[in-house]
Design a protein around this motif. Sequence first.
Motif, PDB file in Angstrom:
ATOM      1  N   SER A   2      51.217  26.013  19.788  1.00 19.00           N
ATOM      2  CA  SER A   2      51.957  25.183  20.723  1.00 19.00           C
ATOM      3  C   SER A   2      52.317  23.857  20.064  1.00 19.00           C
ATOM      4  O   SER A   2      51.662  23.401  19.133  1.00 19.00           O
ATOM      5  N   SER A   3      53.365  23.247  20.563  1.00 17.91           N
ATOM      6  CA  SER A   3      53.796  21.964  20.019  1.00 17.91           C
ATOM      7  C   SER A   3      53.509  20.857  21.027  1.00 17.91           C
ATOM      8  O   SER A   3      53.396  21.105  22.229  1.00 17.91           O
ATOM      9  N   HIS A   4      53.390  19.644  20.511  1.00 17.46           N
ATOM     10  CA  HIS A   4      53.144  18.488  21.350  1.00 17.46           C
ATOM     11  C   HIS A   4      53.569  17.221  20.616  1.00 17.46           C
ATOM     12  O   HIS A   4      53.551  17.173  19.387  1.00 17.46           O
ATOM     13  N   HIS A  52      59.175  14.354  17.987  1.00 23.46           N
ATOM     14  CA  HIS A  52      59.910  15.094  19.012  1.00 23.46           C
ATOM     15  C   HIS A  52      59.952  16.534  18.512  1.00 23.46           C
ATOM     16  O   HIS A  52      60.938  16.947  17.902  1.00 23.46           O
ATOM     17  N   PRO A  53      58.873  17.305  18.731  1.00 25.87           N
ATOM     18  CA  PRO A  53      58.798  18.641  18.131  1.00 25.87           C
ATOM     19  C   PRO A  53      59.877  19.609  18.598  1.00 25.87           C
ATOM     20  O   PRO A  53      60.172  20.570  17.898  1.00 25.87           O
ATOM     21  N   GLY A 114      52.974  20.681  15.546  1.00 23.51           N
ATOM     22  CA  GLY A 114      53.305  22.085  15.717  1.00 23.51           C
ATOM     23  C   GLY A 114      54.776  22.390  15.509  1.00 23.51           C
ATOM     24  O   GLY A 114      55.315  23.326  16.088  1.00 23.51           O
ATOM     25  N   MET A 115      55.440  21.619  14.651  1.00 22.12           N
ATOM     26  CA  MET A 115      56.868  21.869  14.402  1.00 22.12           C
ATOM     27  C   MET A 115      57.119  22.238  12.964  1.00 22.12           C
ATOM     28  O   MET A 115      56.340  21.918  12.082  1.00 22.12           O
ATOM     29  N   ARG A 116      58.225  22.916  12.769  1.00 24.90           N
ATOM     30  CA  ARG A 116      58.677  23.257  11.421  1.00 24.90           C
ATOM     31  C   ARG A 116      59.790  22.296  11.033  1.00 24.90           C
ATOM     32  O   ARG A 116      60.534  21.824  11.874  1.00 24.90           O
TER      33      ARG A 116
END
Length: 123
Positions: A2-4, A52-53, A114-116
């Motif tokens: 999950s992203s946050h 800002h994922p 949690g982002m690419r």
Amino acid sequence: MSSHEVCLLIGRDEEVLWCEASDSPVLLPDSRARWEAIWYWREELVEVTHSHPEGPLGFSEEDETTMAALTEALGRAPRFSVVAPGGMVAREDGRDVWVSEEPWWTGPLREISGMRYTPMARA
């Protein structure tokens, strides 16, 4: 995974002074702990950044009001920045600028958010 959203306070020599994560990919609610950390580190604080994922690559309306409040409280404007999947934007001298050479901490910030990294093509 999950992203946050995640907030970092950056000091001189790109030292990470403090980190806070939210439970949301699109919101980083105000927190007393963050304001206390900002005040504690006020002399060393050079930059306030957050992720800002899920985008956007820019400042939200809530970001704008927070930046104004921080500038007022500190009596000066630190550099503000947003790190998103497509890159990084910073507020410098009242203008939003694309950051072509990202600091070392953007990689770990993206990871804990949690982002690419999917860089956008720049003209």
